[in-house]
Design an enzyme around this catalytic site. Structure first.
Site, short mmCIF file in Angstrom:
data_model
loop_
_atom_site.label_atom_id
_atom_site.label_comp_id
_atom_site.label_asym_id
_atom_site.label_seq_id
_atom_site.Cartn_x
_atom_site.Cartn_y
_atom_site.Cartn_z
NE ARG A 177 -34.69 57.83 8.01
CZ ARG A 177 -35.50 57.38 8.97
NH1 ARG A 177 -36.07 56.20 8.84
NH2 ARG A 177 -35.74 58.11 10.05
CB ILE A 178 -27.57 56.22 4.20
CG1 ILE A 178 -28.18 56.77 2.90
CG2 ILE A 178 -27.29 54.73 4.04
CD1 ILE A 178 -27.24 56.63 1.71
CG HIS A 231 -29.94 64.94 22.02
ND1 HIS A 231 -29.80 64.11 20.93
CD2 HIS A 231 -31.11 65.62 21.85
CE1 HIS A 231 -30.85 64.26 20.12
NE2 HIS A 231 -31.66 65.17 20.67
NE ARG A 264 -36.36 64.71 20.26
CZ ARG A 264 -36.17 63.65 19.48
NH1 ARG A 264 -36.94 62.56 19.64
NH2 ARG A 264 -35.24 63.65 18.55
CG ASP A 319 -31.58 57.61 14.70
OD1 ASP A 319 -31.91 58.68 15.26
OD2 ASP A 319 -32.35 56.97 13.97
CD GLU A 323 -31.05 66.89 5.67
OE1 GLU A 323 -30.76 67.32 4.53
OE2 GLU A 323 -30.24 66.30 6.40
CG ASN A 324 -30.53 66.80 12.90
OD1 ASN A 324 -29.44 66.32 13.16
ND2 ASN A 324 -31.56 66.03 12.55
NE ARG A 349 -36.19 56.48 17.70
CZ ARG A 349 -35.68 55.74 16.73
NH1 ARG A 349 -36.14 54.53 16.50
NH2 ARG A 349 -34.67 56.20 16.01
#
Length: 245
Positions: free
Chosen positions: A197-198, A40, A36, A23, A70-71, A27
């Site tokens: 968070r996982i 990556h 962004r 992650d 979810e991406n 940012r």
């Protein structure tokens, strides 16, 4: 590969299987005034260093979270850019991964992925299948809940077909239907970028994993930091529900 029957049997010296939620790419790029996708691409380059560091650290299995179910909610531009990045990464790294003896496999639902990407994934898996070095698993269009739902459907179908009796279903049964059925469960799960968070990653498999949530953004993550986290893992007292006598 046989799965560990008892997590307490694992070596106390270091993690055999490390899983990483990579992650912070976006940012990292934005902090540099870049789009962004620039982050990556930087993050993809970081993967090679981490894979190469694993043998010296005793890490036999490395699982990385590349793209979640979810991406798809991200912008079309970012999603399209990521899919292009995955295609280029696989095409560029196949020869090098094979030369280093890395065995690569993908987990996740391939239904929404484009045909060219799936072809590249299949080719990489086939070419590296017999390798005995680091086992690199790439979670692509992966979600823990989605994985359990797909596994449960397959299990239910086997029950309906008479291949499995309902009374024989126990905690050892479902893992045989998971995407990770040939892998040992992770010992150490690392999440970069400061989030704690996982994010729907390896929900079943990580029941006894140790977690490290670190502030480092993924493009800045180094082999030295991985080594430090592996040493920290080795110093932990892992009782798996028991008490010392």
């Amino acid at each position: 590969m046989p799965k560990d029957k008892d997590p307490s049997d694992r070596t106390a010296h270091g993690p055999r299987h490390v899983a990483i939620i990579m992650d912070g790419n976006g940012r990292w790029a934005q902090a540099r005034g870049r789009p962004r996708l620039f982050g990556h691409h930087a993050g993809a380059r970081r993967v090679r260093e981490v894979v190469e560091a694993c043998p010296d650290l005793g890490v036999e299995y490395l699982t990385i979270f590349a793209f979640s179910t979810e991406n798809w909610k991200r912008t079309q531009v970012e999603v399209a850019g990521l899919m292009s990045l995955f295609r280029r990464y696989i095409a560029r790294e196949t020869r090098a991964l094979h030369a280093r003896g890395v065995c690569v496999r993908f987990i996740g639902d391939r239904v929404r992925l484009d045909a060219k990407l799936i072809e590249l994934m299949d080719t990489l898996e086939e070419q590296t299948r017999g390798n005995t070095g680091v086992h690199l698993t790439i979670a692509l269009n992966y979600g823990g809940r989605d994985e359990v739902a797909r596994a449960t459907r397959r299990l239910a179908q086997d029950v309906a077909d008479g291949k499995l009796r309902p009374e024989d279903v126990d905690v050892e049964t479902l893992p045989r239907y998971l995407d990770t059925r040939v892998l040992p469960d992770p010992d150490l799960v690392i999440r970069t970028s400061g989030e704690a968070r996982i994010s729907n990653f390896l929900l079943w498999q990580s029941a006894y994993a140790e977690y490290e949530f670190i502030d480092t953004l993924w493009p800045d993550f180094t082999a030295d930091e991985l080594a430090r986290l592996c040493r920290s893992y080795g110093a932990r007292d892992r009782r798996f529900g028991s008490v010392k006598t």
